[in-house]
Design a protein around this motif. Structure first.
Motif, PDB file in Angstrom:
ATOM      1  N   PRO A  81      23.301  42.920  37.860  1.00  0.00           N
ATOM      2  CA  PRO A  81      22.921  43.683  36.674  1.00  0.00           C
ATOM      3  C   PRO A  81      23.691  44.997  36.568  1.00  0.00           C
ATOM      4  N   GLY A  82      24.203  45.269  35.377  1.00  0.00           N
ATOM      5  CA  GLY A  82      24.999  46.459  35.147  1.00  0.00           C
ATOM      6  C   GLY A  82      26.495  46.218  35.188  1.00  0.00           C
ATOM      7  N   THR A  83      26.929  45.055  35.693  1.00  0.00           N
ATOM      8  CA  THR A  83      28.350  44.741  35.771  1.00  0.00           C
ATOM      9  C   THR A  83      28.898  44.418  34.382  1.00  0.00           C
ATOM     10  N   GLU A  84      30.023  45.040  34.030  1.00  0.00           N
ATOM     11  CA  GLU A  84      30.677  44.723  32.758  1.00  0.00           C
ATOM     12  C   GLU A  84      31.665  43.579  32.978  1.00  0.00           C
ATOM     13  N   LEU A  85      31.658  42.627  32.045  1.00  0.00           N
ATOM     14  CA  LEU A  85      32.495  41.437  32.156  1.00  0.00           C
ATOM     15  C   LEU A  85      33.302  41.231  30.887  1.00  0.00           C
ATOM     16  N   ASP A  86      34.565  40.887  31.054  1.00  0.00           N
ATOM     17  CA  ASP A  86      35.391  40.405  29.950  1.00  0.00           C
ATOM     18  C   ASP A  86      35.559  38.905  30.137  1.00  0.00           C
ATOM     19  N   ILE A  87      35.277  38.130  29.099  1.00  0.00           N
ATOM     20  CA  ILE A  87      35.463  36.679  29.184  1.00  0.00           C
ATOM     21  C   ILE A  87      36.920  36.375  28.862  1.00  0.00           C
ATOM     22  N   VAL A  88      37.645  35.852  29.850  1.00  0.00           N
ATOM     23  CA  VAL A  88      39.085  35.633  29.663  1.00  0.00           C
ATOM     24  C   VAL A  88      39.442  34.172  29.425  1.00  0.00           C
ATOM     25  N   VAL A 102      35.754  35.129  34.114  1.00  0.00           N
ATOM     26  CA  VAL A 102      35.426  36.477  33.659  1.00  0.00           C
ATOM     27  C   VAL A 102      36.166  37.495  34.514  1.00  0.00           C
ATOM     28  N   ARG A 103      36.411  38.662  33.930  1.00  0.00           N
ATOM     29  CA  ARG A 103      37.073  39.755  34.646  1.00  0.00           C
ATOM     30  C   ARG A 103      36.109  40.923  34.748  1.00  0.00           C
ATOM     31  N   THR A 104      35.938  41.459  35.951  1.00  0.00           N
ATOM     32  CA  THR A 104      35.080  42.617  36.152  1.00  0.00           C
ATOM     33  C   THR A 104      35.876  43.896  35.906  1.00  0.00           C
ATOM     34  N   ALA A 105      35.180  45.030  35.895  1.00  0.00           N
ATOM     35  CA  ALA A 105      35.834  46.311  35.631  1.00  0.00           C
ATOM     36  C   ALA A 105      36.888  46.637  36.678  1.00  0.00           C
ATOM     37  N   SER A 106      36.751  46.069  37.873  1.00  0.00           N
ATOM     38  CA  SER A 106      37.733  46.311  38.930  1.00  0.00           C
ATOM     39  C   SER A 106      39.013  45.519  38.729  1.00  0.00           C
ATOM     40  N   GLY A 107      39.000  44.603  37.755  1.00  0.00           N
ATOM     41  CA  GLY A 107      40.170  43.772  37.484  1.00  0.00           C
ATOM     42  C   GLY A 107      40.134  42.423  38.162  1.00  0.00           C
ATOM     43  N   ASP A 108      39.112  42.182  38.991  1.00  0.00           N
ATOM     44  CA  ASP A 108      39.000  40.890  39.669  1.00  0.00           C
ATOM     45  C   ASP A 108      38.532  39.820  38.687  1.00  0.00           C
ATOM     46  N   GLU A 109      39.097  38.632  38.799  1.00  0.00           N
ATOM     47  CA  GLU A 109      38.667  37.509  37.970  1.00  0.00           C
ATOM     48  C   GLU A 109      37.849  36.534  38.808  1.00  0.00           C
TER      49      GLU A 109
END
Length: 234
Positions: A179-186, A196-203
């Motif tokens: 909870p609280g993690t921001e995700l970009d759906i790639v 998905v990509r987390t704010a740290s850049g990990d996929e």
């Protein structure tokens, strides 16, 4: 005094009723609790006699005000215990559910009060699920959506994660998705794998079954004390 089984039924009915609305069918209760329909029918009769549910023939049951209060109290105990176990006893988030299940029926109101005070009255448990307030007001609608309802390019924030499976929770913890993690759906593969990509850049690649267990909200929006999360399996 109510038995642990009665409280478990009321909690299950509350969860289903919150997600799908009343009345709650016997088959839905049976599926949630892994009971036979005949066993559920018998217990529902007992709960109705105690004034904790009302029954509508061929349709299902609905919690009375008293039944809802009992369900909320058990859920509050459960989620406070989860938060306490995670924060003060170093339990992982995949371990707390079973321990809280074993303890939720047995703590006193004074113990509950002291745990809440120690934790500074938390709004959500370790999975992002809302902790009912001390006055046991009904949990407000959360306004979140499953990760699987989103498309490539969407940016979302994890609001909560279902605690239905220890393996899924361990998988997500290893992936850094809490909870609280921001995700970009790639990417969304044709067979349902979500990348998905987390704010740290990990996929991270998530099977559809796990993506469905993640509830999200728009980035930057956070749960408030009036709208703290959602109703899951606790």
């Amino acid at each position: 005094m109510l038995s642990e089984v009665m409280e478990d039924y009321l909690k299950a009915i509350y969860r289903i009723q919150t997600r799908s609305g009343p009345p709650v069918s016997t088959s839905a209760i049976a599926d949630a609790l892994d009971k036979t329909p005949a066993t559920v029918t018998s217990m529902v009769g007992t709960l109705a006699e105690r004034g904790l549910v009302t029954r509508e023939k061929y349709k299902g049951v609905e919690l009375t005000a008293e039944g809802e209060t009992v369900a909320l109290e058990v859920i509050r105990h459960h989620r406070l215990l989860e938060a306490y176990l995670a924060e003060h006893l170093n339990y992982s988030w995949e371990e707390v559910h079973d321990e809280a299940d074993a303890l939720e029926h047995h703590i006193s109101e004074e113990f509950e009060r002291r745990v809440a005070e120690l934790l500074d009255d938390p709004v959500v448990d370790p999975h992002g699920d809302p902790i009912p307030s001390a006055d046991l007001s009904p949990i407000e609608s959360e306004g979140t959506t499953p990760l699987t309802a989103h498309d490539v390019g969407d940016c979302v924030t994890v609001a909560r994660v279902s605690d239905r499976s220890r393996d899924e929770l361990a998988y997500l913890a290893d992936a850094g998705i809490t909870p609280g993690t921001e995700l970009d759906i790639v990417d969304i593969a044709p067979f349902g794998m979500y990348t998905v990509r987390t704010a740290s850049g990990d996929e991270q690649s998530l099977p559809a079954s796990i993506a469905e267990a993640i509830s999200v909200r728009p980035p930057g929006s956070e749960a408030s004390s009036d709208e703290p999360g959602g109703v899951s399996d606790a």
